[in-house]
Design an enzyme around this catalytic site. Structure first.
Site, mmCIF file in Angstrom:
data_model
loop_
_atom_site.group_PDB
_atom_site.id
_atom_site.type_symbol
_atom_site.label_atom_id
_atom_site.label_comp_id
_atom_site.label_asym_id
_atom_site.label_seq_id
_atom_site.Cartn_x
_atom_site.Cartn_y
_atom_site.Cartn_z
ATOM 1 N N SER A 63 1.309 -1.176 -0.054
ATOM 2 C CA SER A 63 0.168 0.134 0.220
ATOM 3 C C SER A 63 0.992 1.180 -0.118
ATOM 4 O O SER A 63 2.073 1.825 0.948
ATOM 5 C CB SER A 63 -0.718 -0.061 1.147
ATOM 6 O OG SER A 63 -1.136 1.518 1.257
ATOM 7 N N TYR A 83 -2.075 -1.078 10.956
ATOM 8 C CA TYR A 83 -2.247 -1.666 9.530
ATOM 9 C C TYR A 83 -0.816 -1.343 8.548
ATOM 10 O O TYR A 83 -0.045 -2.299 8.071
ATOM 11 C CB TYR A 83 -3.503 -1.283 9.148
ATOM 12 C CG TYR A 83 -3.458 -0.957 7.620
ATOM 13 C CD1 TYR A 83 -2.974 0.254 6.530
ATOM 14 C CD2 TYR A 83 -3.515 -1.873 6.244
ATOM 15 C CE1 TYR A 83 -2.698 0.267 5.267
ATOM 16 C CE2 TYR A 83 -3.612 -2.016 5.412
ATOM 17 C CZ TYR A 83 -3.145 -0.852 4.925
ATOM 18 O OH TYR A 83 -3.687 -1.380 3.613
ATOM 19 N N LYS A 138 2.548 -3.797 6.905
ATOM 20 C CA LYS A 138 2.521 -3.485 5.029
ATOM 21 C C LYS A 138 4.409 -3.549 4.846
ATOM 22 O O LYS A 138 5.169 -4.457 4.612
ATOM 23 C CB LYS A 138 2.088 -3.298 4.674
ATOM 24 C CG LYS A 138 0.734 -2.864 3.779
ATOM 25 C CD LYS A 138 0.035 -3.615 3.177
ATOM 26 C CE LYS A 138 -1.546 -4.003 3.480
ATOM 27 N NZ LYS A 138 -1.746 -5.961 2.553
#
Ligand code: WQD
Length: 341
Positions: A124, A148, A152
């Site tokens: 992302s 989050y 990644k």
């Protein structure tokens, strides 16, 4: 030989599954429906006229993953499965690290055990953090400000380390910018659980009368009109990027990160007006304080994707808005249980 798609019943996963089936690949999907719905599998079959193998379980179950690798002839993995709500990750860090990191480690372990050497990872643009100048390029330092985002970053680092240790390994981390829109059929699309966090599904639900108005989070940023600027990319372009990345992994080794964005930023107000113009609707909005964690401006330098994947986004902003509205109108309740059609 099959391509394993984890999270293949999700928003981006289902669009990618369609692209792979249409390209003639055999696919195996694993999904636990924590952020998707079984009806998506039927929609994929309806759209493509093709069937595929499906397993329903959570990837934290390492034994079940090994059983899939033992039974299926997996050539490569596209790993989408994971929780993706920034705010939720701050409130539930253990859930996010377990679901996002344990899961991918289980997949990587099974790949190693069964000599599967190719993976495409759903990363992302959030990894670019606050301090990088735009347009974001893949060589820039990556960071995170929430579990989050860290999940990644950590996974990209793991892939780099595995590639260093395994000369036959190929990993492509695709850094998505802001996926929006839906398949032209209107049969699959973004179906957020509860109130949408993201801009486009929120606008779509305001247009449908499911939500009263849009709250615009801040109009005092240093941008064209004071509202946040992002690089919105049509989910069908994004899906095609995965197909091109898969073809890349079948001909290369090593570890790379690649931006999947258009290279064009649009503000929140520009998105509101584009949606209104494309769909002949009115989106009432109020200006609210900034949302914690938001950056002012983020958009991609898509050069590397063009050079290495021979890929660039082709769908227009109007097509993004029109397809999002087509999906919303066809599926007012998304894939929810009380789905009407
Ligand atoms: C876009 C713009 C908001 C909602 C996040 C994740 C990213 C990816 C996509 C998972 C911002 C504004 C939004 C609203 C608003 N997630 N906005 N009112 O934050 O760029 O990216 O979602 O893969 O990893 O970080 O996307 O759609 O939430 O926000 O004004 O009700 O719209 O402030 O400027 P974001 P977004």
């Amino acid at each position: 030989m099959s391509i394993l798609i984890t999270g293949g019943a999700g928003y981006i996963g289902s669009h990618t599954a369609i692209k792979l089936l249409e390209a003639g690949y055999d696919i195996v999907i694993i999904d636990d429906f924590s952020n998707s719905h079984p009806i998506v599998l039927d929609r994929i079959r309806e759209i493509t006229g093709k069937d595929f193998t499906f397993y329903e379980f959570n990837l934290c179950n390492a034994q079940k993953i090994e059983q899939v690798f033992a039974k299926e002839s997996i050539e490569a993995v596209i790993h989408f499965a994971g929780f993706k709500a920034v705010g939720e990750s701050v409130k539930q860090p253990i859930t996010y690290y377990q679901n996002n990191l344990i899961a991918v480690l289980n997949v990587l372990h099974a790949m190693h055990q069964f000599h599967v050497n190719r993976i495409i990872f759903s990363s992302s643009a959030t990894v670019y953090g606050y301090d990088n100048p735009v347009p974001f390029t893949e060589e820039m330092p990556i960071s995170a400000t929430n579990p989050y985002g860290y999940s990644k970053v950590f996974t990209e680092i793991m892939l780099a380390d595995i590639a260093k240790a395994s000369p036959d390994f190929c990993a492509v981390s695709l850094r998505y910018f802001n996926p929006v829109g839906a398949h032209a059929s209107g049969k699959i699309g973004e179906s957020p659980v509860g109130t949408p966090n993201n801009l486009m599904p929120y606008i779509s639900q305001v247009a449908a009368g499911k939500l009263d108005h849009l709250a615009i989070f801040g109009n005092d940023y240093d941008t064209i009109d004071g509202t946040g600027v992002r690089d919105y990319i049509h989910v069908v372009d994004l899906a095609r990027g995965h197909l091109n990345a898969l073809n890349y992994t079948l001909q290369h080794t090593g570890n790379i990160a690649i931006n999947l964005g258009t290279g064009q930023g649009y503000s929140v107000l520009e998105m509101v007006h584009a949606f209104e113009k494309a769909n002949h609707v009115t989106i009432p909005y109020t200006i609210q304080p900034r949302r914690a964690g938001d950056i002012a401006t983020g958009y991609a330098d898509p050069t590397k994707a063009k050079q290495l994947l021979h890929w660039e986004a082709t769908h227009t902003l109007e097509e993004m808005c029109a397809s999002a509205w087509h999906w919303q109108k066809n599926n007012p309740n998304g894939y929810s249980e009380n789905h009407t059609n």
